[in-house]
Write an enzyme that holds these catalytic residues in place. Structure first.
Site, PDB file in Angstrom:
ATOM      1  N   ILE A  72     -12.568  -5.580   8.180  1.00 29.20           N
ATOM      2  CA  ILE A  72     -11.632  -4.438   8.231  1.00 29.20           C
ATOM      3  C   ILE A  72     -12.074  -3.389   7.205  1.00 29.20           C
ATOM      4  O   ILE A  72     -11.396  -3.154   6.204  1.00 29.20           O
ATOM      5  CB  ILE A  72     -10.172  -4.890   7.997  1.00 29.20           C
ATOM      6  CG1 ILE A  72     -10.037  -5.803   6.762  1.00 29.20           C
ATOM      7  CG2 ILE A  72      -9.621  -5.583   9.235  1.00 29.20           C
ATOM      8  CD1 ILE A  72      -8.578  -5.973   6.303  1.00 29.20           C
ATOM      9  N   LYS A 114     -12.612  -0.070   5.153  1.00 35.80           N
ATOM     10  CA  LYS A 114     -11.810   1.147   4.930  1.00 35.80           C
ATOM     11  C   LYS A 114     -12.726   2.354   4.896  1.00 35.80           C
ATOM     12  O   LYS A 114     -13.762   2.346   4.228  1.00 35.80           O
ATOM     13  CB  LYS A 114     -11.058   1.042   3.592  1.00 35.80           C
ATOM     14  CG  LYS A 114     -10.327   2.333   3.182  1.00 35.80           C
ATOM     15  CD  LYS A 114     -11.135   3.203   2.238  1.00 35.80           C
ATOM     16  CE  LYS A 114     -10.486   4.549   1.984  1.00 35.80           C
ATOM     17  NZ  LYS A 114     -11.335   5.428   1.137  1.00 35.80           N
ATOM     18  N   SER A 115     -12.361   3.392   5.611  1.00 38.29           N
ATOM     19  CA  SER A 115     -12.990   4.686   5.397  1.00 38.29           C
ATOM     20  C   SER A 115     -11.990   5.779   5.721  1.00 38.29           C
ATOM     21  O   SER A 115     -11.170   5.629   6.632  1.00 38.29           O
ATOM     22  CB  SER A 115     -14.253   4.876   6.237  1.00 38.29           C
ATOM     23  OG  SER A 115     -14.818   6.141   5.905  1.00 38.29           O
ATOM     24  N   ARG A 165     -18.016   8.175   8.820  1.00 41.93           N
ATOM     25  CA  ARG A 165     -18.150   6.743   8.484  1.00 41.93           C
ATOM     26  C   ARG A 165     -17.169   5.892   9.292  1.00 41.93           C
ATOM     27  O   ARG A 165     -17.456   4.739   9.620  1.00 41.93           O
ATOM     28  CB  ARG A 165     -17.973   6.538   6.977  1.00 41.93           C
ATOM     29  CG  ARG A 165     -19.151   7.068   6.182  1.00 41.93           C
ATOM     30  CD  ARG A 165     -19.087   6.693   4.709  1.00 41.93           C
ATOM     31  NE  ARG A 165     -18.093   7.419   3.945  1.00 41.93           N
ATOM     32  CZ  ARG A 165     -18.267   8.644   3.441  1.00 41.93           C
ATOM     33  NH1 ARG A 165     -19.400   9.279   3.611  1.00 41.93           N
ATOM     34  NH2 ARG A 165     -17.306   9.238   2.747  1.00 41.93           N
ATOM     35  N   ASN A 217     -18.713   2.834  11.409  1.00 37.67           N
ATOM     36  CA  ASN A 217     -18.360   1.436  11.131  1.00 37.67           C
ATOM     37  C   ASN A 217     -17.959   0.641  12.366  1.00 37.67           C
ATOM     38  O   ASN A 217     -18.026  -0.586  12.353  1.00 37.67           O
ATOM     39  CB  ASN A 217     -17.241   1.378  10.083  1.00 37.67           C
ATOM     40  CG  ASN A 217     -17.711   1.813   8.713  1.00 37.67           C
ATOM     41  OD1 ASN A 217     -18.916   1.917   8.459  1.00 37.67           O
ATOM     42  ND2 ASN A 217     -16.777   2.080   7.802  1.00 37.67           N
ATOM     43  N   TYR A 263       0.829  -1.212   0.000  1.00 37.86           N
ATOM     44  CA  TYR A 263       0.000   0.000   0.000  1.00 37.86           C
ATOM     45  C   TYR A 263       0.864   1.264   0.000  1.00 37.86           C
ATOM     46  O   TYR A 263       0.359   2.349  -0.278  1.00 37.86           O
ATOM     47  CB  TYR A 263      -0.938   0.046   1.220  1.00 37.86           C
ATOM     48  CG  TYR A 263      -1.878  -1.132   1.362  1.00 37.86           C
ATOM     49  CD1 TYR A 263      -2.063  -2.058   0.342  1.00 37.86           C
ATOM     50  CD2 TYR A 263      -2.603  -1.314   2.530  1.00 37.86           C
ATOM     51  CE1 TYR A 263      -2.919  -3.135   0.492  1.00 37.86           C
ATOM     52  CE2 TYR A 263      -3.471  -2.390   2.684  1.00 37.86           C
ATOM     53  CZ  TYR A 263      -3.614  -3.303   1.659  1.00 37.86           C
ATOM     54  OH  TYR A 263      -4.474  -4.368   1.821  1.00 37.86           O
ATOM     55  N   LEU A 317     -17.519  -4.450   2.913  1.00 34.28           N
ATOM     56  CA  LEU A 317     -18.744  -3.738   2.506  1.00 34.28           C
ATOM     57  C   LEU A 317     -19.004  -3.885   1.009  1.00 34.28           C
ATOM     58  O   LEU A 317     -19.889  -3.216   0.470  1.00 34.28           O
ATOM     59  CB  LEU A 317     -18.609  -2.244   2.844  1.00 34.28           C
ATOM     60  CG  LEU A 317     -18.429  -1.903   4.325  1.00 34.28           C
ATOM     61  CD1 LEU A 317     -18.076  -0.426   4.500  1.00 34.28           C
ATOM     62  CD2 LEU A 317     -19.699  -2.261   5.104  1.00 34.28           C
TER      63      LEU A 317
HETATM   64  N1  NDP Z   1      -5.488  -8.772   1.668  1.00 32.17           N
HETATM   65  C1  NDP Z   1      -5.826  -8.250   0.510  1.00 32.17           C
HETATM   66  O1  NDP Z   1      -5.426  -8.725  -0.570  1.00 32.17           O
HETATM   67  C2  NDP Z   1      -6.731  -7.074   0.489  1.00 32.17           C
HETATM   68  C3  NDP Z   1      -6.930  -6.359   1.649  1.00 32.17           C
HETATM   69  N2  NDP Z   1      -7.734  -5.244   1.653  1.00 32.17           N
HETATM   70  C4  NDP Z   1      -7.902  -4.512   2.929  1.00 32.17           C
HETATM   71  O2  NDP Z   1      -9.292  -4.445   3.249  1.00 32.17           O
HETATM   72  C5  NDP Z   1      -9.646  -3.082   3.445  1.00 32.17           C
HETATM   73  C6  NDP Z   1     -11.106  -2.858   3.122  1.00 32.17           C
HETATM   74  O3  NDP Z   1     -11.423  -3.252   1.816  1.00 32.17           O
HETATM   75  P1  NDP Z   1     -11.840  -2.248   0.643  1.00 32.17           P
HETATM   76  O4  NDP Z   1     -11.503  -2.924  -0.632  1.00 32.17           O
HETATM   77  O5  NDP Z   1     -11.282  -0.916   0.920  1.00 32.17           O
HETATM   78  O6  NDP Z   1     -13.431  -2.230   0.683  1.00 32.17           O
HETATM   79  P2  NDP Z   1     -14.585  -1.854   1.711  1.00 32.17           P
HETATM   80  O7  NDP Z   1     -15.637  -2.878   1.514  1.00 32.17           O
HETATM   81  O8  NDP Z   1     -14.035  -1.611   3.063  1.00 32.17           O
HETATM   82  O9  NDP Z   1     -15.174  -0.494   1.115  1.00 32.17           O
HETATM   83  C7  NDP Z   1     -14.469   0.732   1.169  1.00 32.17           C
HETATM   84  C8  NDP Z   1     -15.351   1.778   0.479  1.00 32.17           C
HETATM   85  O10 NDP Z   1     -16.570   1.929   1.194  1.00 32.17           O
HETATM   86  C9  NDP Z   1     -16.751   3.284   1.593  1.00 32.17           C
HETATM   87  N3  NDP Z   1     -17.356   3.240   2.922  1.00 32.17           N
HETATM   88  C10 NDP Z   1     -16.753   2.907   4.089  1.00 32.17           C
HETATM   89  N4  NDP Z   1     -17.634   2.929   5.102  1.00 32.17           N
HETATM   90  C11 NDP Z   1     -18.819   3.292   4.583  1.00 32.17           C
HETATM   91  C12 NDP Z   1     -20.115   3.484   5.135  1.00 32.17           C
HETATM   92  N5  NDP Z   1     -20.343   3.320   6.440  1.00 32.17           N
HETATM   93  N6  NDP Z   1     -21.124   3.867   4.305  1.00 32.17           N
HETATM   94  C13 NDP Z   1     -20.900   4.037   2.988  1.00 32.17           C
HETATM   95  N7  NDP Z   1     -19.685   3.866   2.397  1.00 32.17           N
HETATM   96  C14 NDP Z   1     -18.668   3.485   3.184  1.00 32.17           C
HETATM   97  C15 NDP Z   1     -15.374   3.899   1.564  1.00 32.17           C
HETATM   98  O11 NDP Z   1     -15.427   5.270   1.263  1.00 32.17           O
HETATM   99  P3  NDP Z   1     -14.945   6.434   2.293  1.00 32.17           P
HETATM  100  O12 NDP Z   1     -13.482   6.230   2.549  1.00 32.17           O
HETATM  101  O13 NDP Z   1     -15.224   7.691   1.544  1.00 32.17           O
HETATM  102  O14 NDP Z   1     -15.788   6.278   3.532  1.00 32.17           O
HETATM  103  C16 NDP Z   1     -14.714   3.137   0.406  1.00 32.17           C
HETATM  104  O15 NDP Z   1     -15.073   3.698  -0.828  1.00 32.17           O
HETATM  105  C17 NDP Z   1      -8.647  -2.326   2.577  1.00 32.17           C
HETATM  106  O16 NDP Z   1      -8.608  -0.964   2.911  1.00 32.17           O
HETATM  107  C18 NDP Z   1      -7.391  -3.089   2.878  1.00 32.17           C
HETATM  108  O17 NDP Z   1      -6.858  -2.688   4.148  1.00 32.17           O
HETATM  109  C19 NDP Z   1      -8.414  -4.873   0.525  1.00 32.17           C
HETATM  110  C20 NDP Z   1      -8.243  -5.552  -0.674  1.00 32.17           C
HETATM  111  C21 NDP Z   1      -7.367  -6.693  -0.780  1.00 32.17           C
HETATM  112  O1  LIG Z   2      -5.527  -4.143  -1.408  1.00 36.44           O
HETATM  113  C1  LIG Z   2      -4.858  -5.193  -1.361  1.00 36.44           C
HETATM  114  O2  LIG Z   2      -4.520  -5.694  -0.301  1.00 36.44           O
HETATM  115  C2  LIG Z   2      -4.436  -5.885  -2.587  1.00 36.44           C
HETATM  116  O3  LIG Z   2      -3.852  -6.911  -2.518  1.00 36.44           O
HETATM  117  C3  LIG Z   2      -4.769  -5.363  -3.877  1.00 36.44           C
HETATM  118  O4  LIG Z   2      -6.132  -5.596  -4.065  1.00 36.44           O
HETATM  119  C4  LIG Z   2      -4.460  -3.908  -4.099  1.00 36.44           C
HETATM  120  O5  LIG Z   2      -4.807  -3.665  -5.382  1.00 36.44           O
HETATM  121  C5  LIG Z   2      -3.062  -3.518  -3.879  1.00 36.44           C
HETATM  122  O6  LIG Z   2      -2.350  -4.003  -3.023  1.00 36.44           O
HETATM  123  C6  LIG Z   2      -2.569  -2.448  -4.723  1.00 36.44           C
HETATM  124  O7  LIG Z   2      -1.333  -2.047  -4.325  1.00 36.44           O
END
Ligand code: NDP
Ligand SMILES: O=C(O)C(=O)[C@@H](O)[C@H](O)C(=O)CO
Length: 274
Positions: free
Chosen positions: A228, A230-231, A236, A240, A50, A189
């Site tokens: 986990i 993200k916001s 939010r 959450n 990240y 989410l």
């Molecule tokens: N291990 C892996 O390979 C991966 C790990 N991850 C991890 O998981 C985390 C979360 O997953 P992510 O893909 O971000 O998806 P999420 O399902 O957490 O959704 C994030 C989105 O939802 C919005 N959001 C958050 N809370 C609310 C709410 N209460 N109401 C409406 N909208 C909301 C956020 O916008 P806003 O910020 O504007 O609130 C953002 O656009 C990542 O941040 C990362 O740390 C993610 C992908 C891959």
């Molecule tokens: O978000 C994560 O954890 C991922 O593995 C990928 O989905 C994401 O695209 C990434 O790591 C980009 O750098």
């Protein structure tokens, strides 16, 4: 609100909900982490990939909280997939975060073509034995990848996988539970898309005076996963984590369970990753 804790297979406790941090940059994540800790979060999820571990560390320091009160999770890429490589990955991540130890360190993707994920987990177990990390994790591991790890006599504490009501990952959760591995749910989410307009979710939200996102996060915690979300938005972020003072009924859980698309929208971790 502060989340209750769960106990991992190695005995370490972990907060039952955390803050996701991708794709925030260092500046945004420092603000979000400081805000989240102020709102009660004690688990923060980041990754080498990240590019924001320094910002996460900065946010923790700005919050003024004791290091021991916060559970820091980060992940390493495939280039470190060897017994010794994991130690160098740890040193690099710990330096960027500005910490002496990491609470949970995960192999981000199995990258089976690289052939090193079992050795990477072996390296993680050694770091845990030395107290440099508190828990051993993997992410995006399929049951077959986990089985290879288990066959080597190693048990990860956590597997972090994509999960939401349309992709409930029941077979994976059952496999994890059978082996004492906690499931962390990423993209919990569904990236807050049209999932949050599903009647099963909006009706439960209305019944409890909650938001659809709170209902989805509560569904995760009541069905055996640690979400986990993200916001970057203070409102939010607080919303959450305010999910531990109400309970979905078994009928509501069943209604949300029925959103299962039957065709998991999940990247094939035999092929993709980093
Ligand atoms: N291990 C892996 O390979 C991966 C790990 N991850 C991890 O998981 C985390 C979360 O997953 P992510 O893909 O971000 O998806 P999420 O399902 O957490 O959704 C994030 C989105 O939802 C919005 N959001 C958050 N809370 C609310 C709410 N209460 N109401 C409406 N909208 C909301 C956020 O916008 P806003 O910020 O504007 O609130 C953002 O656009 C990542 O941040 C990362 O740390 C993610 C992908 C891959
Ligand atoms: O978000 C994560 O954890 C991922 O593995 C990928 O989905 C994401 O695209 C990434 O790591 C980009 O750098």
């Amino acid at each position: 609100m502060t989340a209750p804790t769960l106990t991992l297979t190695s005995g370490t406790t972990i907060p039952a909900l955390g803050l996701g941090t991708w794709p925030m940059d260092d500046a945004d994540v420092a603000t979000a982490v400081e805000t989240a800790i102020g709102a009660g979060y004690r688990l923060i999820d980041t990754a080498e990939n990240y590019g924001n571990e320094a910002g996460v560390g900065e946010g923790v320091r700005r919050s003024g909280i004791d290091r021991g009160e916060v559970f820091l999770t980060t992940k390493f890429n495939e280039k470190w997939h060897s017994y010794d490589g994991v130690r160098r990955a740890f040193e690099a991540s710990a330096a960027r975060l500005g910490v002496e130890y990491i609470d949970l360190f995960l192999a981000h993707w199995p990258r089976p073509a690289f052939g090193g994920f079992v050795d990477a987990v072996r390296g993680l177990v050694a770091l845990r034995e030395e107290g440099l990390i508190r828990a051993v994790g993997v992410s995006n591991f399929k049951p077959a990848h986990l089985q290879a790890v288990l066959d080597s006599g190693l048990v990860p504490d956590v597997n972090q996988i994509k999960r939401d009501p349309r992709n409930p990952r029941r077979a994976e959760l059952a496999f994890h539970a059978e082996h004492g591995i906690l499931t962390e749910a990423y993209t919990p989410l569904g990236k807050a898309g049209d999932l949050l307009a599903e009647p099963a979710i909006t009706q439960a939200a209305q019944a409890h005076g909650r938001t659809p996102a709170q209902v989805v996060l509560r569904w995760h915690t009541q069905t055996g996963a640690l979400p986990i979300p993200k916001s970057a938005d203070p409102g939010r972020i607080a919303e959450n984590i305010t999910i531990f003072d109400f309970e979905l009924t078994s009928e509501e859980i069943a209604g949300i369970d029925a959103l299962d698309s039957g065709d998991a929208d999940v990247a094939d971790s035999d092929v993709v990753g980093h």
